[in-house]
Motif scaffolding. Structure first.
Motif, short mmCIF file in Angstrom:
data_model
loop_
_atom_site.label_atom_id
_atom_site.label_comp_id
_atom_site.label_asym_id
_atom_site.label_seq_id
_atom_site.Cartn_x
_atom_site.Cartn_y
_atom_site.Cartn_z
N GLU A 56 -7.70 -10.39 -0.84
CA GLU A 56 -8.05 -9.28 0.05
C GLU A 56 -9.00 -8.27 -0.61
O GLU A 56 -9.26 -7.21 -0.05
CB GLU A 56 -6.77 -8.55 0.49
CG GLU A 56 -5.83 -9.40 1.31
CD GLU A 56 -6.36 -9.67 2.71
OE1 GLU A 56 -7.06 -8.82 3.27
OE2 GLU A 56 -6.07 -10.76 3.23
N HIS A 57 -9.49 -8.61 -1.81
CA HIS A 57 -10.40 -7.74 -2.56
C HIS A 57 -9.77 -6.39 -2.91
O HIS A 57 -10.40 -5.34 -2.79
CB HIS A 57 -11.72 -7.53 -1.80
CG HIS A 57 -12.38 -8.81 -1.42
ND1 HIS A 57 -12.99 -9.64 -2.33
CD2 HIS A 57 -12.49 -9.43 -0.22
CE1 HIS A 57 -13.45 -10.70 -1.72
NE2 HIS A 57 -13.16 -10.62 -0.43
N ARG A 58 -8.49 -6.46 -3.32
CA ARG A 58 -7.77 -5.27 -3.77
C ARG A 58 -7.19 -5.56 -5.15
O ARG A 58 -6.83 -6.69 -5.45
CB ARG A 58 -6.60 -4.93 -2.84
CG ARG A 58 -6.98 -4.51 -1.46
CD ARG A 58 -5.72 -4.08 -0.69
NE ARG A 58 -6.03 -3.90 0.71
CZ ARG A 58 -5.75 -4.79 1.66
NH1 ARG A 58 -5.09 -5.89 1.39
NH2 ARG A 58 -6.08 -4.56 2.90
N SER A 59 -7.04 -4.52 -5.94
CA SER A 59 -6.34 -4.67 -7.22
C SER A 59 -4.85 -4.82 -6.92
O SER A 59 -4.38 -4.54 -5.81
CB SER A 59 -6.58 -3.45 -8.11
OG SER A 59 -5.97 -2.31 -7.53
N MET A 60 -4.10 -5.23 -7.92
CA MET A 60 -2.65 -5.38 -7.74
C MET A 60 -2.00 -4.06 -7.32
O MET A 60 -1.25 -4.02 -6.34
CB MET A 60 -2.01 -5.96 -9.01
CG MET A 60 -0.52 -6.22 -8.89
SD MET A 60 0.49 -4.91 -9.58
CE MET A 60 0.03 -4.97 -11.28
N PRO A 61 -2.30 -2.93 -8.00
CA PRO A 61 -1.71 -1.66 -7.55
C PRO A 61 -2.14 -1.27 -6.13
O PRO A 61 -1.33 -0.76 -5.36
CB PRO A 61 -2.21 -0.64 -8.57
CG PRO A 61 -2.54 -1.45 -9.78
CD PRO A 61 -3.02 -2.77 -9.27
N MET A 62 -3.39 -1.54 -5.81
CA MET A 62 -3.86 -1.21 -4.46
C MET A 62 -3.15 -2.07 -3.41
O MET A 62 -2.87 -1.59 -2.31
CB MET A 62 -5.37 -1.39 -4.36
CG MET A 62 -6.15 -0.33 -5.11
SD MET A 62 -7.93 -0.64 -5.14
CE MET A 62 -8.35 -0.44 -3.42
N GLN A 63 -2.86 -3.33 -3.74
CA GLN A 63 -2.16 -4.21 -2.80
C GLN A 63 -0.75 -3.71 -2.56
O GLN A 63 -0.27 -3.67 -1.43
CB GLN A 63 -2.15 -5.66 -3.31
CG GLN A 63 -1.49 -6.62 -2.34
CD GLN A 63 -2.24 -6.74 -1.03
OE1 GLN A 63 -3.46 -6.71 -0.99
NE2 GLN A 63 -1.51 -6.90 0.06
N ILE A 64 -0.06 -3.32 -3.63
CA ILE A 64 1.31 -2.80 -3.49
C ILE A 64 1.29 -1.50 -2.68
O ILE A 64 2.13 -1.29 -1.81
CB ILE A 64 1.97 -2.62 -4.86
CG1 ILE A 64 2.19 -4.01 -5.50
CG2 ILE A 64 3.29 -1.85 -4.75
CD1 ILE A 64 2.67 -3.98 -6.93
#
Length: 74
Positions: free
Chosen positions: A23-31
């Protein structure tokens, strides 16, 4: 925006990293995204999750656009 360190299950982090990459997000951004969706779903149980996701997508696209400026031809 202030940040805070928290402990999160390693499996959740791995899953968030995998989905986030797609989804083109970092792991923290996904959470953070999942938390935002979950919060909105709980606040709006009558709305489908897909509808909430589309609202967030439209809002993020709107926020990315630069404001329109008229040219001064004088």
């Amino acid at each position: 925006m202030a940040t805070r360190s928290i402990r999160i299950d390693e499996e959740l982090c791995k899953h968030a990293e995998k989905i986030g990459n797609a989804e083109h997000r970092s792991m923290p951004m996904q959470i953070e995204y999942w938390a935002k969706i979950g919060h909105l779903v709980l606040e709006n149980p009558d709305l489908p999750v897909e509808f909430i996701q589309e609202i967030l997508k439209a809002k993020s696209l709107r926020d990315e656009k630069e404001p329109f400026a008229f040219r001064d031809e004088n």
